[in-house]
Design a protein around this motif. Structure first.
Motif, PDB file in Angstrom:
ATOM      1  N   HIS A  30       0.602  -1.221   0.006  1.00 38.93           N
ATOM      2  CA  HIS A  30       0.532   0.371   0.177  1.00 38.93           C
ATOM      3  C   HIS A  30       0.619   1.000  -0.072  1.00 38.93           C
ATOM      4  O   HIS A  30       1.655   1.594   0.975  1.00 38.93           O
ATOM      5  CB  HIS A  30      -0.954  -0.042   1.580  1.00 38.93           C
ATOM      6  N   HIS A  32       1.296   5.655  -1.945  1.00 38.19           N
ATOM      7  CA  HIS A  32       1.163   6.159  -3.188  1.00 38.19           C
ATOM      8  C   HIS A  32       2.580   6.915  -3.687  1.00 38.19           C
ATOM      9  O   HIS A  32       3.763   6.355  -3.223  1.00 38.19           O
ATOM     10  CB  HIS A  32       1.040   8.103  -2.585  1.00 38.19           C
ATOM     11  N   LYS A 121      -7.524  -0.433  -6.802  1.00 39.47           N
ATOM     12  CA  LYS A 121      -7.735   0.028  -5.608  1.00 39.47           C
ATOM     13  C   LYS A 121      -8.640   1.609  -5.667  1.00 39.47           C
ATOM     14  O   LYS A 121      -9.206   1.968  -7.364  1.00 39.47           O
ATOM     15  CB  LYS A 121      -6.338   1.590  -5.698  1.00 39.47           C
ATOM     16  N   HIS A 179      -5.739  -0.450   6.058  1.00 35.48           N
ATOM     17  CA  HIS A 179      -5.532   0.189   7.138  1.00 35.48           C
ATOM     18  C   HIS A 179      -6.539  -0.441   8.193  1.00 35.48           C
ATOM     19  O   HIS A 179      -6.802  -0.185   9.698  1.00 35.48           O
ATOM     20  CB  HIS A 179      -6.059   1.337   7.310  1.00 35.48           C
ATOM     21  N   ASP A 230       1.576   3.495   2.939  1.00 40.79           N
ATOM     22  CA  ASP A 230       1.139   4.490   2.693  1.00 40.79           C
ATOM     23  C   ASP A 230       2.521   5.338   2.600  1.00 40.79           C
ATOM     24  O   ASP A 230       1.752   6.624   2.375  1.00 40.79           O
ATOM     25  CB  ASP A 230      -0.035   4.879   3.509  1.00 40.79           C
TER      26      ASP A 230
END
Ligand SMILES: [Zn+2]
Length: 269
Positions: A30, A32, A121, A179, A230
């Motif tokens: 996960h 970005h 996603k 999460h 993240d």
């Protein structure tokens, strides 16, 4: 008996502390990329992020670019970024419910984006939708037919977002709950334990919470938990440290950091 990472000279945490990385691959499921208007990231370019992945011993980062999730960058452009760093970067194709035609044309291209695109996603709440809304049906049916991963943003309001109902409706898609439905831990466990075996909890943001990794391992088993950060929002070292410091077994740690995802996707992807 409670295990202290400092009691065991040869513990994984000691190896990380001494060598700066582990002696097995770590998969960050996960991430970005790129700037974001809510925060200042010093290192969010592909080049800077890949340098950091190398330092921390991450084999693959699977990411979705901020600009893509906000609708300003095509999935095809994200593929091009992956091609610049083929050893490290993999992507989730961003699904924006307001762009139905783009969803169809993008998914028609999905096979051509191999090996870079590994799944989809979906961020229902950011796009003002619930997961059970009809605007996600095409993408979820596609994931179900292909048995591919779908990383879904979840938080403590997950019980109101139709997540359990949807994972039951698409029993062959591989759902990664980002999460771990943060805060709604019992609900997250129910999604795993009462599904078709097609749900995993993804740890982003959880390693900063004391005692929660232990609780999740107890509730669903370490075989159902995946590692994620993240990045660039959270850091690889902080997240790996949180997993290594949890009061769980070395087998649990290895399941979370690499064994589970290698079972799902293999070792060569
Ligand atoms: Zn995220």
């Amino acid at each position: 008996m409670k295990r202290s990472i400092w009691e065991k000279e040869n513990s994984l945490a000691a190896a990380m502390w001494n060598n700066g990385k582990l002696d097995f691959p770590v998969y960050d499921m996960h991430g970005h990329m790129g700037p974001h208007n809510a925060i200042c990231f010093k290192h969010c370019s592909a080049e800077d992020m890949v340098a950091h992945l190398k330092r921390a011993g991450i084999k693959h980062l699977v990411f979705s670019h901020h600009a893509n999730l906000l609708g300003f960058m095509k999935n095809e452009s994200v593929v091009e970024i992956c091609k610049e760093h083929p050893d490290f970067l993999r992507m989730y194709a961003g699904i924006i419910p307001q762009q139905q035609e783009t969803i169809k044309s993008d998914l028609a291209m999905f096979d051509k984006w191999s090996p870079y695109a590994v799944g989809l996603k979906i961020l229902p709440i950011y796009h003002n939708h619930k997961l059970e809304d009809k605007e996600y049906e095409y993408a979820l049916s596609f994931a179900n037919e292909r048995k591919i991963p779908v990383l879904i943003h979840t938080w403590g309001n997950a019980p109101e977002c139709g997540i359990y109902e949807t994972i039951c409706k698409y029993p062959d898609a591989k759902f990664f709950l980002a999460h771990c439905c943060f805060g709604a831990w019992d609900y997250a466990a129910r999604c795993v334990n009462e599904s078709n075996g097609n749900v995993w909890l993804e740890l982003t943001a959880v390693p900063g919470e004391r005692g929660i990794i232990e609780k999740l391992v107890e509730m669903v088993g370490s075989e159902k938990i995946l590692f994620g950060t993240d990045l660039p929002w959270f850091d690889e070292y902080q997240a790996i440290g949180g997993v290594l410091s949890a009061d769980i077994t070395e087998d649990d740690i290895k399941n979370i950091l690499y064994r589970n995802i290698e079972k799902l996707l293999g070792t060569d992807w």
